[in-house]
Design a protein around this motif. Structure first.
Motif, PDB file in Angstrom:
ATOM      1  N   ARG A  99     -30.202 -46.071 -88.020  1.00 11.20           N
ATOM      2  CA  ARG A  99     -30.559 -46.627 -89.328  1.00 11.20           C
ATOM      3  C   ARG A  99     -30.524 -48.152 -89.287  1.00 11.20           C
ATOM      4  NH1 ARG A  99     -33.538 -46.525 -93.769  1.00 11.20           N
ATOM      5  NH2 ARG A  99     -32.426 -47.267 -95.594  1.00 11.20           N
ATOM      6  N   ARG A 100     -29.526 -48.709 -88.639  1.00 10.64           N
ATOM      7  CA  ARG A 100     -29.437 -50.169 -88.506  1.00 10.64           C
ATOM      8  C   ARG A 100     -30.665 -50.717 -87.783  1.00 10.64           C
ATOM      9  NH1 ARG A 100     -25.612 -51.985 -84.119  1.00 10.64           N
ATOM     10  NH2 ARG A 100     -27.493 -51.384 -83.009  1.00 10.64           N
ATOM     11  N   ASP A 101     -31.062 -50.046 -86.709  1.00 15.32           N
ATOM     12  CA  ASP A 101     -32.238 -50.480 -85.956  1.00 15.32           C
ATOM     13  C   ASP A 101     -33.502 -50.385 -86.808  1.00 15.32           C
ATOM     14  OD1 ASP A 101     -30.512 -50.887 -83.842  1.00 15.32           O
ATOM     15  OD2 ASP A 101     -31.141 -49.094 -82.734  1.00 15.32           O
ATOM     16  N   GLU A 102     -33.615 -49.309 -87.576  1.00 13.25           N
ATOM     17  CA  GLU A 102     -34.757 -49.128 -88.467  1.00 13.25           C
ATOM     18  C   GLU A 102     -34.814 -50.243 -89.508  1.00 13.25           C
ATOM     19  OE1 GLU A 102     -35.964 -45.981 -91.989  1.00 13.25           O
ATOM     20  OE2 GLU A 102     -34.768 -45.258 -90.308  1.00 13.25           O
ATOM     21  N   LEU A 103     -33.667 -50.553 -90.104  1.00 15.58           N
ATOM     22  CA  LEU A 103     -33.618 -51.631 -91.094  1.00 15.58           C
ATOM     23  C   LEU A 103     -33.935 -52.985 -90.454  1.00 15.58           C
ATOM     24  CD1 LEU A 103     -30.512 -50.568 -93.198  1.00 15.58           C
ATOM     25  CD2 LEU A 103     -32.923 -50.476 -93.870  1.00 15.58           C
ATOM     26  N   GLY A 104     -33.478 -53.180 -89.230  1.00 17.10           N
ATOM     27  CA  GLY A 104     -33.788 -54.422 -88.514  1.00 17.10           C
ATOM     28  C   GLY A 104     -35.281 -54.600 -88.322  1.00 17.10           C
ATOM     29  N   LYS A 105     -35.974 -53.526 -87.978  1.00 16.97           N
ATOM     30  CA  LYS A 105     -37.431 -53.597 -87.816  1.00 16.97           C
ATOM     31  C   LYS A 105     -38.111 -53.894 -89.149  1.00 16.97           C
ATOM     32  CE  LYS A 105     -37.525 -50.560 -83.832  1.00 16.97           C
ATOM     33  NZ  LYS A 105     -37.802 -49.211 -83.336  1.00 16.97           N
TER      34      LYS A 105
END
Length: 134
Positions: free
Chosen positions: A94-100
């Motif tokens: 989820r963190r990676d998704e939000l970062g993108k």
């Protein structure tokens, strides 16, 4: 010291194991929330989970477990950690998704800043503009 635990020791062991079972129940629920991508509720649950872990840590320091209770504690801990690993994996994704999403948003903002001023100053050229300048 007696080879058999006292009634007080048994109650203390039961209390400790019940606390681990409560923790397992809590982390199972949190795992369900992570799998359902209910992030806000997961974060709310995480706060009370951390408090419960701290209380359990203090209780754990004061209780000696017999072999059977120690085995049960190990089983509960293993299951708790399995769920915790899955929750952490889902949170990292989820963190990676939000970062993108943040990167895309920043690029859109930068493009808007770069091209928006030009949109207001240069419009289409018409015949009326030509006749006014003569």
């Amino acid at each position: 010291m007696s080879a058999f635990p006292s009634a007080h020791d048994k109650r203390a062991q039961e209390t400790l194991l019940t606390s681990y079972e409560t923790l397992l129940s809590r982390v199972e629920h949190m795992n369900e929330l992570a799998n359902a991508e209910q992030w806000a509720e997961l974060i709310d649950q995480r706060t009370s989970y951390v408090v419960l872990v701290e209380q359990l840590r203090e209780l754990d320091l004061t209780v000696s477990l017999d072999a059977t209770a120690q085995q049960r504690k190990s089983e509960l801990l293993e299951r708790i950690l399995e769920h915790d690993v899955n929750i952490r994996r889902r949170l990292v994704a989820r963190r990676d998704e939000l970062g993108k999403l943040i990167e895309v948003s920043q690029r859109q903002r930068d493009l808007h800043r770069a091209y928006a001023p030009q949109q207001g100053t240069a419009g289409p050229y018409t015949e009326d503009d030509a006749t006014r300048s003569t």
